[in-house]
Design a protein around this motif. Structure first.
Motif, PDB file in Angstrom:
ATOM      1  N   ALA A 155     -60.569 -16.036  21.722  1.00  0.00           N
ATOM      2  CA  ALA A 155     -61.477 -15.779  20.604  1.00  0.00           C
ATOM      3  C   ALA A 155     -62.627 -16.785  20.595  1.00  0.00           C
ATOM      4  O   ALA A 155     -63.773 -16.433  20.331  1.00  0.00           O
ATOM      5  CB  ALA A 155     -60.711 -15.831  19.288  1.00  0.00           C
ATOM      6  N   CYS A 156     -62.319 -18.043  20.910  1.00  0.00           N
ATOM      7  CA  CYS A 156     -63.341 -19.090  20.940  1.00  0.00           C
ATOM      8  C   CYS A 156     -64.354 -18.839  22.044  1.00  0.00           C
ATOM      9  O   CYS A 156     -65.552 -19.047  21.867  1.00  0.00           O
ATOM     10  CB  CYS A 156     -62.667 -20.449  21.110  1.00  0.00           C
ATOM     11  N   GLN A 200     -71.447 -24.449  19.663  1.00  0.00           N
ATOM     12  CA  GLN A 200     -70.945 -23.083  19.535  1.00  0.00           C
ATOM     13  C   GLN A 200     -69.477 -23.067  19.134  1.00  0.00           C
ATOM     14  O   GLN A 200     -69.054 -22.255  18.308  1.00  0.00           O
ATOM     15  CB  GLN A 200     -71.125 -22.332  20.857  1.00  0.00           C
ATOM     16  N   GLN A 201     -68.696 -23.956  19.706  1.00  0.00           N
ATOM     17  CA  GLN A 201     -67.267 -24.015  19.380  1.00  0.00           C
ATOM     18  C   GLN A 201     -67.039 -24.459  17.940  1.00  0.00           C
ATOM     19  O   GLN A 201     -66.121 -23.974  17.271  1.00  0.00           O
ATOM     20  CB  GLN A 201     -66.558 -24.946  20.374  1.00  0.00           C
ATOM     21  N   VAL A 202     -67.876 -25.354  17.453  1.00  0.00           N
ATOM     22  CA  VAL A 202     -67.769 -25.793  16.062  1.00  0.00           C
ATOM     23  C   VAL A 202     -68.129 -24.641  15.126  1.00  0.00           C
ATOM     24  O   VAL A 202     -67.452 -24.400  14.117  1.00  0.00           O
ATOM     25  CB  VAL A 202     -68.671 -27.011  15.799  1.00  0.00           C
ATOM     26  N   LYS A 203     -69.188 -23.904  15.456  1.00  0.00           N
ATOM     27  CA  LYS A 203     -69.580 -22.760  14.626  1.00  0.00           C
ATOM     28  C   LYS A 203     -68.483 -21.700  14.611  1.00  0.00           C
ATOM     29  O   LYS A 203     -68.235 -21.062  13.588  1.00  0.00           O
ATOM     30  CB  LYS A 203     -70.890 -22.163  15.136  1.00  0.00           C
ATOM     31  N   TRP A 204     -67.822 -21.503  15.756  1.00  0.00           N
ATOM     32  CA  TRP A 204     -66.696 -20.554  15.816  1.00  0.00           C
ATOM     33  C   TRP A 204     -65.576 -21.003  14.884  1.00  0.00           C
ATOM     34  O   TRP A 204     -65.026 -20.203  14.127  1.00  0.00           O
ATOM     35  CB  TRP A 204     -66.176 -20.453  17.249  1.00  0.00           C
ATOM     36  N   SER A 207     -66.483 -20.308  11.306  1.00  0.00           N
ATOM     37  CA  SER A 207     -66.406 -18.873  11.029  1.00  0.00           C
ATOM     38  C   SER A 207     -64.958 -18.459  10.796  1.00  0.00           C
ATOM     39  O   SER A 207     -64.662 -17.650   9.904  1.00  0.00           O
ATOM     40  CB  SER A 207     -67.008 -18.082  12.199  1.00  0.00           C
ATOM     41  N   CYS A 208     -64.047 -18.998  11.585  1.00  0.00           N
ATOM     42  CA  CYS A 208     -62.620 -18.691  11.410  1.00  0.00           C
ATOM     43  C   CYS A 208     -62.094 -19.245  10.089  1.00  0.00           C
ATOM     44  O   CYS A 208     -61.337 -18.578   9.377  1.00  0.00           O
ATOM     45  CB  CYS A 208     -61.808 -19.264  12.572  1.00  0.00           C
ATOM     46  N   LEU A 209     -62.489 -20.475   9.752  1.00  0.00           N
ATOM     47  CA  LEU A 209     -62.034 -21.076   8.497  1.00  0.00           C
ATOM     48  C   LEU A 209     -62.533 -20.282   7.294  1.00  0.00           C
ATOM     49  O   LEU A 209     -61.816 -20.104   6.308  1.00  0.00           O
ATOM     50  CB  LEU A 209     -62.523 -22.524   8.401  1.00  0.00           C
ATOM     51  N   ASP A 210     -63.770 -19.785   7.383  1.00  0.00           N
ATOM     52  CA  ASP A 210     -64.363 -19.053   6.264  1.00  0.00           C
ATOM     53  C   ASP A 210     -63.607 -17.770   5.929  1.00  0.00           C
ATOM     54  O   ASP A 210     -63.620 -17.333   4.780  1.00  0.00           O
ATOM     55  CB  ASP A 210     -65.828 -18.716   6.561  1.00  0.00           C
ATOM     56  N   GLU A 211     -62.973 -17.143   6.919  1.00  0.00           N
ATOM     57  CA  GLU A 211     -62.309 -15.870   6.649  1.00  0.00           C
ATOM     58  C   GLU A 211     -60.820 -16.034   6.307  1.00  0.00           C
ATOM     59  O   GLU A 211     -60.141 -15.060   6.018  1.00  0.00           O
ATOM     60  CB  GLU A 211     -62.467 -14.919   7.834  1.00  0.00           C
ATOM     61  N   MET A 212     -60.323 -17.267   6.324  1.00  0.00           N
ATOM     62  CA  MET A 212     -58.909 -17.494   6.019  1.00  0.00           C
ATOM     63  C   MET A 212     -58.652 -17.411   4.512  1.00  0.00           C
ATOM     64  O   MET A 212     -59.552 -17.642   3.702  1.00  0.00           O
ATOM     65  CB  MET A 212     -58.471 -18.875   6.518  1.00  0.00           C
ATOM     66  N   SER A 213     -57.416 -17.133   4.146  1.00  0.00           N
ATOM     67  CA  SER A 213     -57.000 -17.250   2.752  1.00  0.00           C
ATOM     68  C   SER A 213     -56.984 -18.728   2.378  1.00  0.00           C
ATOM     69  O   SER A 213     -57.002 -19.609   3.256  1.00  0.00           O
ATOM     70  CB  SER A 213     -55.613 -16.646   2.552  1.00  0.00           C
TER      71      SER A 213
END
Length: 461
Positions: A155-156, A200-204, A207-213
């Motif tokens: 995914a990264c 780019q890896q930090v932005k990824w 993005s993952c953290l933002d969609e977590m519960s």
């Protein structure tokens, strides 16, 4: 009384004798029904006629292959290899096999695919024509011991968050298998294995953290803060800014573990102190100061290094001459200091949590001022677009000199307000009686100077 509705008549059931049915059947033309078999399909593959095998025959072959293998142990692997080779160029067959293989590994549905087809998957996956395909890469992770981390790595590399990944593969693989719902837990553990992550890896990651519960995110942030080095944080202000905005204030802050909260303080402070340090270094490099002025600036830089864990926020104010000399080499909250006739100086405003600290770099007075963190002071010191030296001094506050031995006494002054240095900071040596006398003589002159400036500033304002 006539009925409103009439009952329809039902036709009589035709009477047919068995003899008539037999006679009718004897007059039908001969029909040959082709029943698929694994042998027939394998024979077609050997003869190079795999393109003539129908979809229905392939479905039967995949279904019946496990039973066929039991009766043909000596040929089971060879024939499965042949089927995978056909799948390299047959997209429909490829989809059927990969879907079932994902179910086999990801949902533990062992009956969906023959073991020989499972074991010979690498023949297909290692082909240059398909090895780069996302479904192929994902299936390879399913039988890994660290499947979640491997999937996070994929995914990264794309880069996509969990939702984007599932939307990408929805038509190719069964997205309901457990791994796809659980690999969120492995995102930060994977990220912490990256030695020097790029932007780019930090932005990824963000993005993952933002969609977590909330619960997933708090667990992930706890792991991140306690497993990523300060060096990585200091190179990625984007990451630190996200953490500060989402976790430094509010209820999420108190849901972090004590070690995580301490690390976040260090990260925020480290980023802000680095801006302060860079400013001092640039001023020393770009502006031509006499030696005593340069030494004074170096002593400020070194003193505040001991408080880097406390820097919640930093605002830099530059006179026109410094802004022209330094240009745009300083990032962050940097503004022009309004010229009010005061001696030229750079000003840094530190947010230390419960206190604001204002540091005047040079000129007459050249003091440190301490203000309680309230809405009025916040509005003036951090939110007003234009500030001047006189405007700041007229706010009052406690003040401290930069005369002889100032570091020793300034540390005590700050400690009395609850502002303590980093835990590893070495204590200063106690001054001698002679040194204390020297300081007292210089301090009297500084106090007279500050009183004169404050009287002037009150008249000006």
């Amino acid at each position: 009384m006539n009925s409103q509705f009439s009952i329809p008549s039902i036709p009589e059931t035709p009477q047919c004798s068995p003899n008539q049915l037999i006679q009718l059947a004897s007059n039908l033309p001969d029909v040959t029904i082709s029943i698929p078999s694994v042998d027939k399909i394998l024979e077609a593959i050997e003869q190079g006629k795999a393109d003539q095998v129908s979809k229905l025959d392939w479905v039967y072959c995949i279904h019946a292959k496990a039973q066929w293998d039991q009766q043909n142990l000596d040929r089971c692997r060879k024939t499965s290899v042949a089927i995978w080779k056909v799948a390299i160029s047959n997209l429909w067959l490829q989809h059927q096999l990969l879907w079932r293989l994902a179910l086999y590994y990801g949902d533990q549905q062992k009956q969906v695919l023959a073991q020989s087809l499972v074991e010979s998957f690498d023949i297909f996956a290692n082909s240059d024509l398909v090895s780069h395909l996302l479904p192929v890469q994902i299936i390879r992770t399913l039988y890994s011991r660290q499947a979640g981390r491997e999937l996070a790595k994929i995914a990264c590399e794309q880069p996509v968050n969990r939702t984007e990944l599932l939307n990408t593969i929805r038509e190719d693989l069964p997205v309901w298998i457990p791994l796809f719902s659980k690999f969120t837990e492995d995102i930060t553990p994977y990220f912490t294995t990256i030695r020097s992550p790029n932007q780019q890896q930090v932005k990824w990651l963000l993005s993952c953290l933002d969609e977590m519960s909330d619960s997933q995110q708090i667990k992930a942030v706890n792991h991140l803060l306690t497993n990523v080095s300060n060096d990585i944080a200091s190179n990625h202000s984007l990451l630190v800014d996200w953490l500060r905005n989402n976790y430094r204030n509010g209820e999420k802050w108190y849901k972090l573990s004590d070690p995580a909260r301490q690390r976040l303080r260090e990260w925020i402070g480290g980023i802000n102190y680095a801006d302060f340090q860079k400013l001092v270094n640039l001023i020393l490099k770009k502006l031509d100061f006499p030696d005593f002025e340069s030494k004074r600036l170096c002593s400020r830089r070194n003193f505040w290094a001991s408080y880097s864990n406390r820097f919640e926020r930093l605002r830099i104010l530059l006179p026109t001459t410094s802004q022209i000399a330094i240009g745009y080499q300083i990032q962050g909250d940097v503004d022009l200091l309004e010229d009010d006739g005061s001696d030229p100086t750079e000003v840094c405003i530190f947010d230390f949590g419960e206190w604001f600290v204002v540091e005047f770099f040079r000129g007459r007075g050249s003091e440190t001022r301490l203000f309680p963190k309230n809405s009025r002071n916040k509005q003036i010191l951090f939110d007003e677009s234009t500030l001047s030296v006189k405007r700041i001094r007229c706010l009052g506050g406690d003040k401290h000199d930069h005369e002889f031995l100032w570091q020793f006494f300034c540390r005590q002054w700050l400690a009395n307000k609850g502002i303590n240095p980093n835990p590893s900071t070495e204590p200063y040596t106690n001054p001698t009686a002679n040194q204390l006398q020297q300081r007292e003589n210089r301090l009297e002159r500084w106090k007279r100077e500050i009183e004169y400036l404050e009287r002037q500033h009150r008249v000006y304002v």
